[in-house]
Design a protein around this motif. Structure first.
Motif, PDB file in Angstrom:
ATOM      1  N   LEU A  75       0.800  -1.227   0.000  1.00 18.81           N
ATOM      2  CA  LEU A  75       0.000   0.000   0.000  1.00 18.81           C
ATOM      3  C   LEU A  75       0.832   1.276   0.000  1.00 18.81           C
ATOM      4  N   ASP A  76       2.152   1.145   0.103  1.00 22.36           N
ATOM      5  CA  ASP A  76       3.000   2.336   0.176  1.00 22.36           C
ATOM      6  C   ASP A  76       4.337   2.035  -0.497  1.00 22.36           C
ATOM      7  N   ASP A  77       4.567   2.644  -1.682  1.00 22.47           N
ATOM      8  CA  ASP A  77       5.805   2.386  -2.416  1.00 22.47           C
ATOM      9  C   ASP A  77       7.041   2.815  -1.629  1.00 22.47           C
ATOM     10  N   SER A  78       6.883   3.793  -0.755  1.00 21.32           N
ATOM     11  CA  SER A  78       8.033   4.222   0.044  1.00 21.32           C
ATOM     12  C   SER A  78       8.545   3.083   0.918  1.00 21.32           C
ATOM     13  N   CYS A  79       7.643   2.230   1.350  1.00 21.94           N
ATOM     14  CA  CYS A  79       8.044   1.105   2.200  1.00 21.94           C
ATOM     15  C   CYS A  79       8.892   0.091   1.434  1.00 21.94           C
ATOM     16  N   LYS A  80       8.702   0.034   0.120  1.00 18.05           N
ATOM     17  CA  LYS A  80       9.550  -0.865  -0.673  1.00 18.05           C
ATOM     18  C   LYS A  80      10.995  -0.405  -0.611  1.00 18.05           C
ATOM     19  N   ALA A  81      11.194   0.898  -0.774  1.00 16.62           N
ATOM     20  CA  ALA A  81      12.556   1.434  -0.690  1.00 16.62           C
ATOM     21  C   ALA A  81      13.130   1.246   0.702  1.00 16.62           C
ATOM     22  N   LEU A  82      12.303   1.449   1.725  1.00 15.39           N
ATOM     23  CA  LEU A  82      12.762   1.239   3.092  1.00 15.39           C
ATOM     24  C   LEU A  82      13.187  -0.213   3.303  1.00 15.39           C
ATOM     25  N   ALA A  83      12.399  -1.128   2.767  1.00 15.62           N
ATOM     26  CA  ALA A  83      12.726  -2.545   2.912  1.00 15.62           C
ATOM     27  C   ALA A  83      14.076  -2.866   2.276  1.00 15.62           C
ATOM     28  N   HIS A  84      14.343  -2.285   1.112  1.00 14.18           N
ATOM     29  CA  HIS A  84      15.632  -2.513   0.459  1.00 14.18           C
ATOM     30  C   HIS A  84      16.771  -1.927   1.281  1.00 14.18           C
ATOM     31  N   SER A  85      16.529  -0.806   1.934  1.00 16.10           N
ATOM     32  CA  SER A  85      17.595  -0.153   2.700  1.00 16.10           C
ATOM     33  C   SER A  85      18.050  -0.988   3.885  1.00 16.10           C
ATOM     34  N   ILE A  86      17.207  -1.883   4.367  1.00 11.64           N
ATOM     35  CA  ILE A  86      17.585  -2.734   5.505  1.00 11.64           C
ATOM     36  C   ILE A  86      17.788  -4.185   5.053  1.00 11.64           C
ATOM     37  N   ASP A  87      17.938  -4.386   3.733  1.00 10.47           N
ATOM     38  CA  ASP A  87      18.219  -5.712   3.167  1.00 10.47           C
ATOM     39  C   ASP A  87      17.114  -6.723   3.449  1.00 10.47           C
ATOM     40  N   LEU A  88      15.878  -6.269   3.599  1.00 10.33           N
ATOM     41  CA  LEU A  88      14.777  -7.188   3.870  1.00 10.33           C
ATOM     42  C   LEU A  88      14.544  -8.179   2.728  1.00 10.33           C
ATOM     43  N   PRO A  89      14.709  -7.776   1.449  1.00  9.44           N
ATOM     44  CA  PRO A  89      14.503  -8.770   0.378  1.00  9.44           C
ATOM     45  C   PRO A  89      15.391  -9.994   0.523  1.00  9.44           C
ATOM     46  N   ASP A  90      16.629  -9.808   0.986  1.00  7.10           N
ATOM     47  CA  ASP A  90      17.520 -10.959   1.169  1.00  7.10           C
ATOM     48  C   ASP A  90      17.004 -11.884   2.266  1.00  7.10           C
ATOM     49  N   VAL A  91      16.451 -11.289   3.326  1.00  9.42           N
ATOM     50  CA  VAL A  91      15.910 -12.092   4.421  1.00  9.42           C
ATOM     51  C   VAL A  91      14.689 -12.873   3.951  1.00  9.42           C
ATOM     52  N   VAL A  92      13.855 -12.226   3.154  1.00 10.43           N
ATOM     53  CA  VAL A  92      12.615 -12.861   2.688  1.00 10.43           C
ATOM     54  C   VAL A  92      12.917 -14.065   1.803  1.00 10.43           C
TER      55      VAL A  92
END
Length: 765
Positions: free
Chosen positions: A724-741
């Motif tokens: 629901l918020d594209d800004s959160c996608k960038a935030l997720a990348h900044s903390i390496d969340l995609p790698d964790v997922v």
């Protein structure tokens, strides 16, 4: 070494000090400057006259411009943005070519003296308020707190998602996902500039007159570079990625190759505030005289002989501080005849006694001659003071004030020369006498007030606030009545797949997120069991904490769902019991806040939050900690409880993160459900900072070994924000969340695989 840099051109247009310089993206090879005259300017190269012309003046700040950076292009701003930080405590953003700002960022409580940009549109700012802030899509998403004094310098290592901050407290800190992961110590004075060399190294410069090279991961200092004789304010990495240039209070721009100073370029002014390496190999400086100077190694771009002679004449007439003399007397210095002997290296300086005055010369190897770079003012070694100045500690000053700082303490001497910046003189005074930074404003204004009628070396001082006092911590507001959803049944009592309600995405195959409903823990054990355990504990606990057996029996009304005022008072006492005895009372609290009146009562209690966080802390019994998490989750049932949780989001989320050591399913699911409830609430709010905190919590908890249901709920929580918020996608990348997922793509649990892949797709879209 390569041929030395020579003057190419002077850019004149600013009315006061040039404090910041960066290169532009649009137009290419442009230069952007910020000044104490409250403006920023865009300069464009004009090859026809071998110079730059001022294409644009950007206005909007009410105080001097301290910092500048360029934000890379994106879909919204295809030419990128120019960001300026100011002593008016704000950041303004401009579209290249447009003089008025397109938006303004506020939140800092002091001068915004440093800016850096990173991937995904992130902006990092440092301020005199002792904090750094991370901005995304015009919102502050993180506040980096930990420095004890002003944050003068910032940098971003984008490949690792690491942010660097340098401070007047003499340290540098590395931050990831909003948390300090490394502190670099070694500088002996304020850190003023940071330059990222590579993913593994960075440089810093300091008021201690040194430059240091650091290893990012280990924190080791890899090298210390000496050369400057006063504060080093700025540095810039040269195009080869290893060598660099610096500028400082000793009037010089210095060129460094392989760790050695290979060229020293003096300026006809007090301070070189900013330096910038240009893409074509030229270098630029911004100085206290308001002039930008471009230097080049390209023979075809060197200034005309007329311009060079004018520059040398201005150098020859510039005053030089007396410190270089040390204990040498004028009569001991050689005369002009010594200049017949060539220098030993480019940039070498020498002092000459010319009819009783001291002239300073620099050896210019390219011209094979000595060039006069100034006159020494105030001979520290002389016993005669024909200049009319006041001798203090071996040096002459225009003024030596007597200052009463503290009642009952002896007065202090404040030396000052009119060529100095009053704020810098005040800062030196404070450091020398180890005074609090709260005196900076007072001392600087004292200098200004007592030198009225005298033209000070750097123009008017515009600051009106104490630059080292921090503001209150930001606490996000919440709308008490918006977005409240209906409860769902306790999701832990039945078997089978948990499918969240509230699906709103356009993808028909997505039955996972976003969700709009809160999760509660409503299972109720028989009242006689809970009360029996309370009575058992009541007999062995400290007598001062005991209550009557009748009062315990009265708690049955709360368990049944009523709001018995007397029973509420009893429960309030019981939840303050020690951790080893409190869990029955916490279980009653979890159950009883299903009644809105009871929820409202405990939501108004600061003690309740403090106690729950205390009971959730590591070292306490696991049951006690789990029930604290379940209680926080149940507070989301009513507006009053939601407001409580949002008001204390920092403490509650930190408690959840601290509970990532749970090793049972029920406990882990309690933590995950609490975080999910936060994300459900935030999905309807425009509060990017709080969303950032939730994503950080999710990232930290997901890295441990979790029960599949707990992991699933955390993935759903992240998806609820990101969908629901594209800004959160960038935030997720900044903390390496995609790698964790991605680690859940190979899980044995099908819904985990499905949800994690969907979340990965959402974060990459």
């Amino acid at each position: 070494m390569a041929s030395p840099y020579k003057l190419r051109c002077n850019l004149v247009g600013h009315e006061k000090d040039v404090r910041a310089l960066v290169t532009s993206i649009f137009p290419e090879n442009g230069l952007i400057s910020g000044s104490r005259d409250n403006t920023a300017c865009l300069w464009v190269e004009n090859e026809a006259d071998n110079s730059y012309h001022r294409e644009l003046v950007m206005r909007g700040h009410s105080n001097f411009v301290s910092s500048i950076c360029v934000i890379p292009p994106d879909d919204t701003y295809p030419q990128g943005l120019i960001a300026t930080g100011s002593n008016d405590k704000s950041i303004l953003a401009y579209i290249p070519g447009v003089p008025d700002p397109v938006f303004k960022l506020t939140g800092h409580e002091g001068n915004v003296c440093a800016l850096a940009s990173g991937k995904f549109g992130f902006l990092l700012s440092g301020s005199w308020d002792t904090t750094a802030r991370v901005w995304l899509n015009q919102k502050c998403v993180m506040v980096l707190e930990g420095h004890q004094m002003a944050v003068w310098a910032v940098g971003i290592i984008s490949g690792q998602g690491i942010m660097l901050t340098g401070s007047a407290d003499k340290t540098i800190k590395a931050w990831k996902a909003g948390k300090c992961i490394q502190t670099y110590k070694g500088h002996e004075d304020c850190v003023r500039g940071i330059g990222v060399v590579s993913e593994g190294e960075f440089l810093s410069c300091s008021n201690d007159a040194t430059v240091r090279r650091w290893a990012v991961s280990s924190g080791d200092c890899l090298g210390i570079y000496y050369g400057h004789t006063n504060y080093v304010y700025c540095l810039s990495i040269l195009p080869n990625g290893q060598d660099f240039i610096t500028g400082g209070e000793d009037r010089t721009l210095r060129v460094w190759q392989e760790g050695k100073c290979v060229q020293t370029i003096y300026h006809p002014c007090e301070s070189v505030w900013a330096v910038c390496a240009l893409p074509n190999g030229d270098i630029a400086s911004g100085s206290s005289d308001g002039v930008i100077r471009i230097f080049t190694r390209a023979a075809e771009r060197v200034a005309s002989q007329e311009v060079i002679e004018a520059h040398e004449a201005s150098l020859a007439n510039a005053p030089v501080a007396s410190q270089p003399l040390g204990d040498i007397k004028i009569e001991d210095l050689p005369g002009p005849e010594s200049l017949q002997k060539p220098g030993k290296r480019d940039g070498q300086t020498t002092m000459v006694n010319t009819n009783g005055t001291v002239d300073v010369y620099q050896w210019d190897a390219s011209q094979t001659k000595w060039v006069k770079i100034g006159n020494v003012v105030g001979s520290s070694g002389s016993t005669q003071r024909t200049s009319g100045k006041t001798l203090f500690e071996g040096a002459e000053y225009d003024y030596v004030f007597t200052v009463d700082i503290k009642e009952g303490a002896p007065p202090l001497k404040l030396p000052y020369n009119i060529a100095e910046d009053p704020w810098m003189a005040a800062q030196k005074f404070i450091y020398k006498h180890e005074l609090s930074q709260v005196f900076l404003d007072q001392v600087a204004n004292f200098i200004i007030e007592n030198t009225k009628g005298v033209t000070l070396g750097t123009g008017s001082v515009l600051s009106n606030s104490d630059p080292f006092t921090g503001g209150d911590r930001y606490i996000p507001d919440t709308d008490k009545n918006a977005g409240i959803t209906n409860e769902v049944s306790d999701p832990f009592t039945g078997a089978g797949r948990y499918v969240p309600e509230g699906k709103t995405t356009d993808s028909p195959s997505n039955s996972h997120f976003p969700v709009k409903t809160f999760l509660y823990f409503d299972t109720v054990s028989p009242a006689e069991q809970i009360l029996g355990k309370l009575k058992e504990f009541n007999k062995v606990i400290d007598p001062e904490l005991q209550v009557s057996e009748a009062a315990i029996d009265n708690l049955a009304s709360l368990i049944s769902g009523s709001a018995n005022a007397e029973a509420v008072k009893t429960l309030e006492k019981l939840i303050a019991w020690p951790p080893e005895y409190v869990f029955p009372a916490l279980d009653i609290l979890r159950i009883t806040i299903r009644n809105q009146e009871v929820c409202k009562y405990f939501s108004s209690s600061q003690d309740c939050v403090d106690l729950l966080c205390q009971h959730a802390s590591q070292g306490n019994p696991p049951t006690c900690r789990m029930l604290a998490m379940r209680t926080f989750a149940n507070f989301f049932r009513y507006p009053e409880g939601i407001e409580l949780n949002m008001r204390h989001i920092d403490a509650v989320l930190q408690s959840a993160i601290n509970c990532k050591d749970f090793n049972t399913k029920n406990a882990q699911v309690a933590v995950a459900s609490l975080v999910l409830n936060y994300c459900v609430r935030l999905s309807s709010l425009d509060d990017l900072e709080s969303k950032s905190k939730c994503l950080q919590a999710i990232g930290e908890i997901l890295i441990v070994n979790l029960d599949p249901e707990a992991a699933y709920r955390l993935l759903v929580a992240a998806g609820t924000l990101a969908a629901l918020d594209d800004s959160c996608k960038a935030l997720a990348h900044s903390i390496d969340l995609p790698d964790v997922v991605r680690k859940f793509h190979t899980s044995d649990v099908s819904k985990l695989v499905e949800c994690s892949k969907l979340l990965s797709h959402t974060l990459s879209s």
